[in-house]
Motif scaffolding. Structure first.
Motif, PDB file in Angstrom:
ATOM      1  N   UNK A  61       0.863  -1.057  -0.124  1.00  0.00           N
ATOM      2  CA  UNK A  61      -0.008   0.053  -0.045  1.00  0.00           C
ATOM      3  C   UNK A  61       0.674   1.121   0.045  1.00  0.00           C
ATOM      4  N   UNK A  62       2.044   1.092   0.752  1.00  0.00           N
ATOM      5  CA  UNK A  62       2.585   2.357   0.847  1.00  0.00           C
ATOM      6  C   UNK A  62       4.164   2.259   0.753  1.00  0.00           C
ATOM      7  N   UNK A  63       4.658   3.054   0.075  1.00  0.00           N
ATOM      8  CA  UNK A  63       6.208   3.027   0.125  1.00  0.00           C
ATOM      9  C   UNK A  63       6.714   4.004   1.195  1.00  0.00           C
ATOM     10  N   UNK A  83      11.435  10.496   8.172  1.00  0.00           N
ATOM     11  CA  UNK A  83      10.737   9.361   7.700  1.00  0.00           C
ATOM     12  C   UNK A  83       9.594   9.885   6.799  1.00  0.00           C
ATOM     13  N   UNK A  84       9.330   9.170   5.864  1.00  0.00           N
ATOM     14  CA  UNK A  84       8.083   9.691   4.935  1.00  0.00           C
ATOM     15  C   UNK A  84       7.310   8.528   4.383  1.00  0.00           C
ATOM     16  N   UNK A  85       6.198   8.823   3.835  1.00  0.00           N
ATOM     17  CA  UNK A  85       5.810   7.780   2.958  1.00  0.00           C
ATOM     18  C   UNK A  85       4.808   8.198   2.019  1.00  0.00           C
ATOM     19  N   UNK A  86       4.551   7.266   0.913  1.00  0.00           N
ATOM     20  CA  UNK A  86       3.603   7.528  -0.132  1.00  0.00           C
ATOM     21  C   UNK A  86       3.031   6.431  -0.929  1.00  0.00           C
ATOM     22  N   UNK A  87       1.915   6.730  -1.611  1.00  0.00           N
ATOM     23  CA  UNK A  87       1.321   5.457  -1.956  1.00  0.00           C
ATOM     24  C   UNK A  87       2.196   4.770  -2.956  1.00  0.00           C
ATOM     25  N   UNK A  88       2.095   3.234  -2.958  1.00  0.00           N
ATOM     26  CA  UNK A  88       2.903   2.532  -3.805  1.00  0.00           C
ATOM     27  C   UNK A  88       2.335   2.419  -5.194  1.00  0.00           C
ATOM     28  N   UNK A  89       3.032   2.749  -6.200  1.00  0.00           N
ATOM     29  CA  UNK A  89       2.289   2.950  -7.562  1.00  0.00           C
ATOM     30  C   UNK A  89       2.756   1.608  -8.324  1.00  0.00           C
TER      31      UNK A  89
END
Length: 463
Positions: free
Chosen positions: A12-14, A29-35
């Motif tokens: 779901x997230x990277x 730290x950071x996260x974004x939707x896994x494309x």
């Protein structure tokens, strides 16, 4: 300063974590939707952009990654006897970071083959028989698999007398032969099989859309995310040269679809009057409850513990609980965001998810009588003396009730046969750094351990 970038390509997230290995600190730290549907690098670049806003521009000396993208590693196993070689195969799979989606015992049938074809596993683990023991079952199953003309690789780790014959039967398929996971009755030997499973995972996962491009940025091969977490838990519990660990622990990661449980503990019987039944448990153990999760598997929690318990703990009516559960099943991205009913429900669901998942992971003890008098039979791990619980997952880190939820991992008189911890300190991974620390520990174990001790939020004894 020596910045190192740690990446977790999740389904779901990277998630990205920047650490300074010289200063032994987390820079951000950071996260974004896994494309995954387009190009997995888009999600990575988005996460890195968010990270840069927090840390400023960094020039990373090294980059390492783990991944469960593309849904993780789907394993199917088959063994001779469910309680023995089948269970050994399951332990090997879970310890390697796989998600077991099917377990078959005895001889495979045509119906089994149809089901396996529908499951579309990433790997099939074929075991059966101790060395020098039964060969009929594993040879039959090899012939059945060959008739399926499988596109998935097969790892053969059964009776050594039959291993090469299985390989010949499966000629034309992708086959790997490993030592028997149970060479003698009651003896586990799963390390080589786990290593092979991880290698297949790495070869397969880089074929996910765009991940081969991302892999070129790395300084070392990737590992499955659950393996990275297990490595971090091992380090946190046992320590390393020059830095002590915190002692035996149980760790819980409550996710949207599954709940992962880790125990780093001996778990053997404490008293001479207790007899151990079944296979010896690995010191470092991981289990996955695929039917227990806060959104995708939300109904599984209710089914496992009963709507009455969820209603009582949340303070909502049974009807209202079911209404909200039905809604959240369809709207998996909804978070409480200040809504009191959803907050109450999530508290109850997370509490029950932990209680049920740890109960399944822990062993049991039963009283019995023999000619020698009263005795006890233990099956599975005895975790009663474990003194540390590590928790993570959105429902635990975004709430003020973390300790109350975590307390449900402990022993309860309502379930007297369960060998769960009796009392424990609680450590909260609010920054989601455990997978990153597992990666870092491969090259900087002392630094990874010190960062975990510093960054994990510590709460005193919970009982």
């Amino acid at each position: 300063m020596k910045p190192v970038l740690l990446i977790d390509f999740g389904s779901t997230y990277t998630k990205v974590t920047a650490v300074d290995v010289e200063g032994e600190s987390v820079l951000g730290t950071a996260q974004s939707f896994t494309t995954i549907q387009t190009d997995i690098n888009e999600g990575l670049h988005n996460a890195l952009a968010i990270l840069e806003e927090k840390t400023g521009k960094l020039s990373f000396a090294e980059t390492y990654a783990c991944s469960s993208a593309a849904g993780g590693l789907r394993m199917v196993t088959s063994g001779l006897v469910p309680e023995l070689t089948g269970e050994a195969a399951k332990m090997a799979s879970l310890g390697a970071g796989a998600k077991v989606v099917g377990i078959y015992a005895f001889q495979l049938t045509e119906d089994d083959l149809e089901e396996i074809a529908r499951l579309k596993p990433d790997i099939f683990l074929l075991v059966g028989g101790t060395d020098g023991g039964n060969t009929e079952c594993i040879l039959h199953n090899a012939k059945m698999l060959a008739s399926l003309k499988p596109e998935f690789p097969i790892v053969v780790a059964g009776n050594r007398t039959a291993s090469r014959e299985c390989q010949r039967i499966l000629e034309g398929c992708e086959v790997y032969v490993c030592p028997n996971v149970m060479p003698k009755f009651g003896v586990l030997k799963i390390e080589e099989t786990q290593k092979q499973i991880r290698q297949i995972f790495l070869n397969r996962i880089v074929q996910a859309k765009g991940l081969s491009v991302a892999a070129e940025l790395l300084d070392d091969i990737m590992m499955p995310t659950p393996s990275a977490v297990l490595q971090a838990m091992d380090l946190l519990a046992q320590g390393c040269e020059g830095e002590s660990g915190i002692g035996e622990l149980v760790a819980v990661d409550v996710g949207g679809a599954t709940t992962d449980i880790y125990s780093i503990a001996d778990g053997m019987p404490e008293h001479m009057t207790t007899v151990f039944k079944g296979l010896p448990e690995p010191y470092s153990k991981r289990t996955v409850e695929g039917d227990i999760g806060m959104r995708y598997s939300i109904q599984g929690i209710v089914d496992a513990v009963g709507a009455e318990r969820v209603a009582k703990l949340s303070g909502l009516s049974k009807d209202r609980v079911q209404q909200l559960v039905d809604y959240l099943k369809e709207h998996t991205d909804v978070v409480p965001n200040g809504d009191p009913e959803l907050e109450q429900l999530d508290f109850a669901l997370a509490s029950m998810a932990i209680e049920e998942a740890v109960r399944r992971h822990a062993g049991t003890i039963e009283e019995t009588y023999t000619m020698m008098g009263q005795t006890f039979v233990q099956e599975g791990k005895n975790l009663t003396k474990v003194g540390q619980i590590v928790v993570t997952g959105g429902s635990l880190i975004h709430t003020k009730n973390t300790e109350r939820i975590a307390a449900h991992a402990l022993y309860s008189p309502a379930q007297p046969t369960s060998l769960r911890p009796k009392q424990a300190d609680v450590w909260v991974d609010r920054k989601y750094i455990m997978a990153a620390m597992g990666l870092l520990s491969t090259h900087y174990p002392q630094t990874a351990l010190r960062i975990m001790k510093k960054e994990l939020e510590y709460h005193g004894n919970s009982e």
